[in-house]
Design a protein around this motif. Structure first.
Motif: not given
Length: 248
Positions: A166-178, A219-230
């Motif tokens: 339902p959310t992207t890593a960037d959206q999660d980072k905003v939520l995390l900051s809040n 955030v960590f999970m989505k970043r990790a998967i994104g790195t693996a996909l690259r």
């Protein structure tokens, strides 16, 4: 009670409570001990020379256990090496629906081992200095043994997984900051009132703390998967180019 249950889940080992041992931190990458659990009791040995004053590390989970398993059981995101995996369901003409798994290891922020066999992960949690085993040369040799189709299926299923969330890593980072801002505000308000009641602090801050950890994990999970996909995309292109050169 809630505290007793959490202590049993997060601190018991081999169905036992072990004083002193339960104070040691988990780190499969810096593991320097070996635990032997028998019916008569448990023994912890130094697996390598441990300098005076150095931290003693144990493994809460190893082998094929994923970083998701560690987070679910203990509430923190483990350091490297991290294993990530997800279930896939493929439609086969002859066999109908077939369940599979995609897995990778994150050994640093950029070093990824795709589709490791069980033999490569068996020593995690039981072997000291395990990260030294996964050299760039070893990873390259392993990736050269995989096929273009394996890389394509890995990338496709991983992208589908990220798209389904339902959310992207960037959206999660905003939520995390809040959430972190809210936590600081609640903590400041409690201190201003000089509240010394544990319940007043626990109820207000524990919920926010749990939410923060959950979003940090996302955030960590989505970043990790994104790195693996690259990496999978890069390896697919390299394999494709090599195949083309061979045909020429």
């Amino acid at each position: 009670t809630h505290r007793s249950l959490w202590a049993a889940i997060s601190r018991a080992i081999a169905r036992r409570f072990l004083p002193i041992y339960d104070l040691m931190n988990h780190d499969n990458g810096q593991l320097n001990t070996q635990l032997q659990a028998l019916d008569q009791g448990c023994t912890l040995h130094a697996a390598v020379e441990i300098p005076v004053g150095s931290e003693i590390f144990v493994s809460y989970q190893g082998g094929s256990a994923t970083s998701s398993d560690v987070f679910q059981g203990y509430g923190f995101i483990e350091s490297f090496p991290q294993q990530w995996a997800w279930t896939t369901i493929a439609k086969r003409e002859k066999d109908g629906l077939q369940e599979g798994e995609q897995r990778f290891m994150l050994l640093s922020n950029e070093l990824v081992l795709l589709l490791p066999p069980a033999s490569m992960t068996a020593g995690i949690g039981t072997t000291a200095n395990v990260l030294s085993k996964f050299t760039p040369d070893m990873i390259q040799v392993h990736h050269e043994q995989l096929t273009v189709r394996q890389f394509e299926e890995f990338w496709k299923s991983g992208q589908e997984l990220l798209d389904s969330l339902p959310t992207t890593a960037d959206q999660d980072k905003v939520l995390l900051s809040n959430l972190q801002t809210q936590y600081a505000q609640v903590q400041t308000a409690l201190e201003a009132r000089h509240s010394s009641t544990p319940k007043a602090q626990t109820r207000a801050l524990r919920t926010l703390s749990d939410r923060i950890r959950a979003v940090e994990y996302r955030v960590f999970m989505k970043r990790a998967i994104g790195t693996a996909l690259r990496v999978a995309q890069q390896e697919r292109l390299l394999h494709h180019q090599a195949t083309t050169m061979e045909e020429l």
